[in-house]
Write an enzyme that holds these catalytic residues in place. Structure first.
Site, PDB file in Angstrom:
ATOM      1  N   GLU A   1       0.795  -1.230   0.000  1.00 12.92           N
ATOM      2  CA  GLU A   1       0.000   0.000   0.000  1.00 12.92           C
ATOM      3  C   GLU A   1       0.828   1.281   0.000  1.00 12.92           C
ATOM      4  OE1 GLU A   1       0.422  -2.239   2.414  1.00 12.92           O
ATOM      5  OE2 GLU A   1       0.284  -1.375   4.420  1.00 12.92           O
TER       6      GLU A   1
ATOM      7  N   HIS B   1      -8.174  -3.922  -1.109  1.00 11.94           N
ATOM      8  CA  HIS B   1      -7.371  -4.038   0.109  1.00 11.94           C
ATOM      9  C   HIS B   1      -6.325  -2.917   0.197  1.00 11.94           C
ATOM     10  CE1 HIS B   1      -5.363  -6.317   3.386  1.00 11.94           C
ATOM     11  NE2 HIS B   1      -4.287  -5.708   2.901  1.00 11.94           N
ATOM     12  N   GLU B   2      -5.541  -2.785  -0.848  1.00 13.75           N
ATOM     13  CA  GLU B   2      -4.460  -1.785  -0.791  1.00 13.75           C
ATOM     14  C   GLU B   2      -5.028  -0.365  -0.753  1.00 13.75           C
ATOM     15  OE1 GLU B   2      -1.929  -3.179   0.081  1.00 13.75           O
ATOM     16  OE2 GLU B   2      -2.263  -5.197  -0.696  1.00 13.75           O
TER      17      GLU B   2
ATOM     18  N   HIS C   1      -6.053   0.612   2.722  1.00 15.15           N
ATOM     19  CA  HIS C   1      -4.929   1.035   3.572  1.00 15.15           C
ATOM     20  C   HIS C   1      -4.731   2.551   3.556  1.00 15.15           C
ATOM     21  CE1 HIS C   1      -3.050  -2.463   5.327  1.00 15.15           C
ATOM     22  NE2 HIS C   1      -2.870  -3.087   4.172  1.00 15.15           N
TER      23      HIS C   1
ATOM     24  N   ASP D   1       8.492 -10.031  10.143  1.00 17.65           N
ATOM     25  CA  ASP D   1       7.850 -10.779   9.060  1.00 17.65           C
ATOM     26  C   ASP D   1       7.202 -12.064   9.585  1.00 17.65           C
ATOM     27  OD1 ASP D   1       8.468  -8.890   7.236  1.00 17.65           O
ATOM     28  OD2 ASP D   1      10.005 -10.034   6.172  1.00 17.65           O
TER      29      ASP D   1
ATOM     30  N   TYR E   1      -4.797 -10.390  10.056  1.00 18.20           N
ATOM     31  CA  TYR E   1      -5.708 -10.109   8.942  1.00 18.20           C
ATOM     32  C   TYR E   1      -7.138 -10.547   9.265  1.00 18.20           C
ATOM     33  CZ  TYR E   1      -1.760  -9.121   5.792  1.00 18.20           C
ATOM     34  OH  TYR E   1      -0.670  -8.572   5.196  1.00 18.20           O
TER      35      TYR E   1
HETATM   36  N1  BES Z   1       0.992  -4.404   3.772  1.00 18.90           N
HETATM   37  C1  BES Z   1       0.733  -5.698   3.247  1.00 18.90           C
HETATM   38  C2  BES Z   1       1.962  -6.385   2.729  1.00 18.90           C
HETATM   39  C3  BES Z   1       3.054  -6.594   3.761  1.00 18.90           C
HETATM   40  C4  BES Z   1       2.755  -6.904   5.069  1.00 18.90           C
HETATM   41  C5  BES Z   1       4.367  -6.476   3.375  1.00 18.90           C
HETATM   42  C6  BES Z   1       3.800  -7.091   5.993  1.00 18.90           C
HETATM   43  C7  BES Z   1       5.379  -6.664   4.292  1.00 18.90           C
HETATM   44  C8  BES Z   1       5.100  -6.974   5.602  1.00 18.90           C
HETATM   45  C9  BES Z   1      -0.316  -5.641   2.130  1.00 18.90           C
HETATM   46  O1  BES Z   1      -1.302  -4.691   2.336  1.00 18.90           O
HETATM   47  C10 BES Z   1      -1.029  -6.973   2.106  1.00 18.90           C
HETATM   48  O2  BES Z   1      -1.610  -7.326   3.083  1.00 18.90           O
HETATM   49  N2  BES Z   1      -0.964  -7.670   0.969  1.00 18.90           N
HETATM   50  C11 BES Z   1      -1.605  -8.951   0.780  1.00 18.90           C
HETATM   51  C12 BES Z   1      -2.769  -8.823  -0.146  1.00 18.90           C
HETATM   52  C13 BES Z   1      -4.106  -8.838   0.417  1.00 18.90           C
HETATM   53  C14 BES Z   1      -5.207  -8.831  -0.595  1.00 18.90           C
HETATM   54  C15 BES Z   1      -4.410  -9.560   1.666  1.00 18.90           C
HETATM   55  C16 BES Z   1      -0.625  -9.886   0.097  1.00 18.90           C
HETATM   56  O3  BES Z   1       0.413  -9.405  -0.357  1.00 18.90           O
HETATM   57  O4  BES Z   1      -0.902 -11.052   0.013  1.00 18.90           O
HETATM   58 ZN    ZN Z   2      -2.589  -5.167   3.907  1.00 15.37          ZN
END
Ligand code: BES
Ligand code: ZN
Length: 640
Positions: free
Chosen positions: A307, A331-332, A335, A409, A417
């Site tokens: 995002e 989703h993004e 954010h 991570d 989520y």
């Molecule tokens: N902000 C996250 C990606 C992220 C989280 C990167 C933690 C690094 C550390 C992003 O908004 C996200 O949640 N992406 C999901 C997609 C979504 C539709 C649930 C993904 O990448 O799978």
């Molecule tokens: Zn996210």
């Protein structure tokens, strides 16, 4: 409370009151994107940063950076504007770095005259990197650091032309969340610190640079690009990408950047973006970031989406061609309220970003695509959560998770989520939409451009929702939701009639009442397909696998979500006809959500592990450093 703290509190109070005192004008300004206010806040302990924002706070960054493809290096100058926020006039500035080469550090009282400063780089921690400590004479307001990155920087991926769609030019992109900004900029890499920034980026003349900042879609390609982010953002949202990119408008303030040869493919898939922005504004207040553009990256991008403000980074694997994956855009986009506007103060509060965002994402989908669609997403989400809960240890099932001593991570599970979203849905169902929507909207206004902890949220929730109706509040076990493992027994239970029909079909086929070719799947969406595959037993015999594949060509599916599920089943059931496709999938896509479970499944048997290692040996150089770290661990990889 000691005197210093008291003084700080009073000052913060005054700062917080300023926009209110200034009244409407300030609000209008914030929406118009001029000078957004940056509010000082108490420093909270962040186990993932060495920085000392309780003493000295970085308020603004001016970055100049050369993109050197042949050396896989960013050569940068970062000027940090700082403010002393404690009475400790001798406190140094402590920054986060990882794997950076620091050339010089200079300090200045006014940003005009700089003098060389001494500095020390402390010892390296596996997860955190190393602190950069700079002694600060009392009058210093700016610090200038010249530095360069390493080719192995954890937050930067350098792609060879062969890894791009065009095959002609190299590509580079950054991924700062969670704690990788420090691998390409020395800064206070904790989400409780927000900075405004400007950047000037030098690239080969024919390539385009874009950042999580104001990008003028009409900017000429000349290798010299300037950016400005006027709203204070946390460091994990600073992002840069450079490549052969072209721009296609979607709406008045929305558009898509992608490599020219694939740009048109994404227009249909993202056509509802403008509509989604409007739907979210109606629910949760104005979109405060100006433009909302998407950047489609090459397939090694390790996430679905990221995002980055004003410019979401997205995987090209969303290209299903049937608009079934717009959830990612929803989703993004969400954010822009939950995460970018109101931000988690530490990575233990990550659920405030992601749980809220999944909740918002579903509300957006419901508005644009209807309740049935929303319910399908919710059921799939709950299913994924249940699967994670079956394997996670109790402490990792807690929303307010303890990540001390670990890589943040590691907090990347379905818990922040889906459990987070379910908690909000519980509040919504209990208090009713009208009240809950009003509450959420005021939450975003109240904490706009601030980074907050779980305790801040709970406090606000009590005052503005729970305490106003104690009878209803008694039905939502807030402490259990936030601080206990598992899901409260009275949690909402999303159901989908469309999915019940899918289950019926699955059962009839499993009981051999109908052949696969008679399953009435003609009108199934991706969600129904995913639910169908989810509903099958883990073990399926060869004949059943073959029958499904013949009827529906699942091995050849171009939909990455469906292909992923099918390949997972194929590994489990040793369905060899899918192996070449598995290999192709793993060597062409770097999205961690897909590749990690596939390698994990392979690693469960000795032959599988061998195959995994053979594939990984080839694929590893094409994966992003973040994905490499994860897969190295899965396969216990220690070959050089
Ligand atoms: N902000 C996250 C990606 C992220 C989280 C990167 C933690 C690094 C550390 C992003 O908004 C996200 O949640 N992406 C999901 C997609 C979504 C539709 C649930 C993904 O990448 O799978
Ligand atoms: Zn996210």
């Amino acid at each position: 409370m000691n005197q210093t703290a008291l003084l700080f509190c009073l000052l913060s109070g005054l700062y917080l009151a300023l926009p209110l005192l200034a009244g409407l004008d300030t609000m209008k300004d914030a929406n118009n994107l001029s000078a957004a206010v940056s509010l000082p806040a108490h420093a909270v302990e962040d186990p993932h940063s060495y920085a000392n924002p309780g003493d000295v706070r970085v308020r603004h960054l001016d970055l100049e950076c050369e993109v050197l493809f042949d050396q896989k290096t960013l050569k940068g100058t970062a000027v940090l504007s700082i403010e002393r926020v404690s009475q400790d006039k001798h406190a140094p500035l402590i920054l986060d770095t990882r794997n950076l080469n620091i050339a010089t550090v200079e300090t200045s009282p006014d940003g005009a005259r700089y003098t060389a400063a001494t500095f020390t780089v402390g010892s390296v921690d596996k997860f955190l990197g190393a602190p950069l400590t700079i002694p600060l004479p009392e009058t210093v307001t700016r610090v200038r650091i010249k530095y360069s990155t390493n080719p192995t920087a954890s937050g930067v991926q350098w792609l060879e032309p062969s890894q791009t769609a065009g095959k002609k030019d190299p590509f580079v992109f950054t991924q700062s969340q969670a704690i990788h900004a420090r691998s390409w900029i020395p800064l206070q890499d904790t989400p409780q610190v927000r900075v405004t920034y400007t950047a000037r980026v030098h690239t080969p003349r024919h390539l385009l640079a874009v950042m999580s900042a104001e990008n003028d879609p009409r900017t000429p390609r000349d290798g010299d690009y300037r950016f400005r982010m006027q709203q204070p953002i946390p460091s994990y949202l600073i992002a840069l990408a450079v490549g052969d990119l072209s721009f296609r408008p979607l709406g008045r303030r929305t558009g898509v950047y992608a490599e020219p040869s694939v740009a048109d493919f994404f227009l249909n898939e993202t056509a509802t973006t403008e509509k989604m922005v409007r739907a979210t504004e109606k629910l949760y207040g104005p979109y405060r970031w100006g433009r909302y553009d998407l950047l489609v990256l090459p397939p090694s991008f390790p996430f679905g989406g990221m995002e980055n403000p004003r410019l979401t980074f997205a995987t090209p694997t969303v290209l299903a061609g049937d608009k079934s994956l717009v959830a990612l855009v929803a989703h993004e986009l969400a954010h822009s309220w939950s995460g970018n506007l109101v931000t988690n103060a530490t990575w233990s509060d990550f659920w405030l970003n992601e749980g809220f965002t999944v909740y918002l994402e579903r509300r957006i989908l419901e508005t644009v695509y209807g309740r049935e669609r929303e319910e399908m997403e919710a059921v799939l989400g709950l299913r994924a959560l249940d699967e994670d809960l079956a394997t996670l240890d109790d402490p990792d099932e807690i929303l307010h998770v303890d990540l001390k001593g670990r890589d943040p991570d590691a907090g990347f599970t379905q818990v922040p989520y889906e459990k987070g979203a379910l908690f909000l849905r519980h509040l919504e169902e209990t208090f009713g939409r009208t009240r809950f929507d009003r509450f959420l909207r005021s939450y975003f206004d109240h904490f706009a451009f601030q980074s907050i902890t779980t305790a801040d949220f709970v406090d606000y929730l009590k005052k503005n929702l729970l305490d106003r109706d104690s009878k209803l509040a008694a039905r939502v076990p807030v402490d259990e939701w936030i601080n206990k493992p598992g899901i409260p027994s009275n949690a909402p239970k999303p159901t989908s009639p469309a999915f019940s029909r899918v289950e019926g079909e699955a059962q009839r086929w499993l009981r051999n009442e109908i052949p696969a070719s008679k399953i009435s799947a003609a009108k199934w969406t991706t969600h129904e397909w995913l639910h169908f595959l989810n509903s099958l037993p883990k073990d399926l015999d060869r004949k059943k696998m073959e029958e499904l594949d013949q009827a529906f060509h699942l091995t050849g599916s171009g939909n990455s979500e469906i292909a992923f599920q099918w390949l997972l089943m194929s590994i489990r059931n040793r369905y060899e006809p899918a192996y070449p496709r598995l290999e192709e999938f793993l060597t062409s896509i770097g999205r961690r959500k897909f590749i990690k479970p596939l390698y994990e499944e392979l690693a469960k048997t000795p032959e599988g592990k061998e195959r995994a290692l053979a594939i990984y040996r080839r694929a590893r150089p094409t994966y992003h450093p973040i994905a490499v770290t994860s897969i190295d661990e899965v396969l216990k990889w220690n070959n050089p």
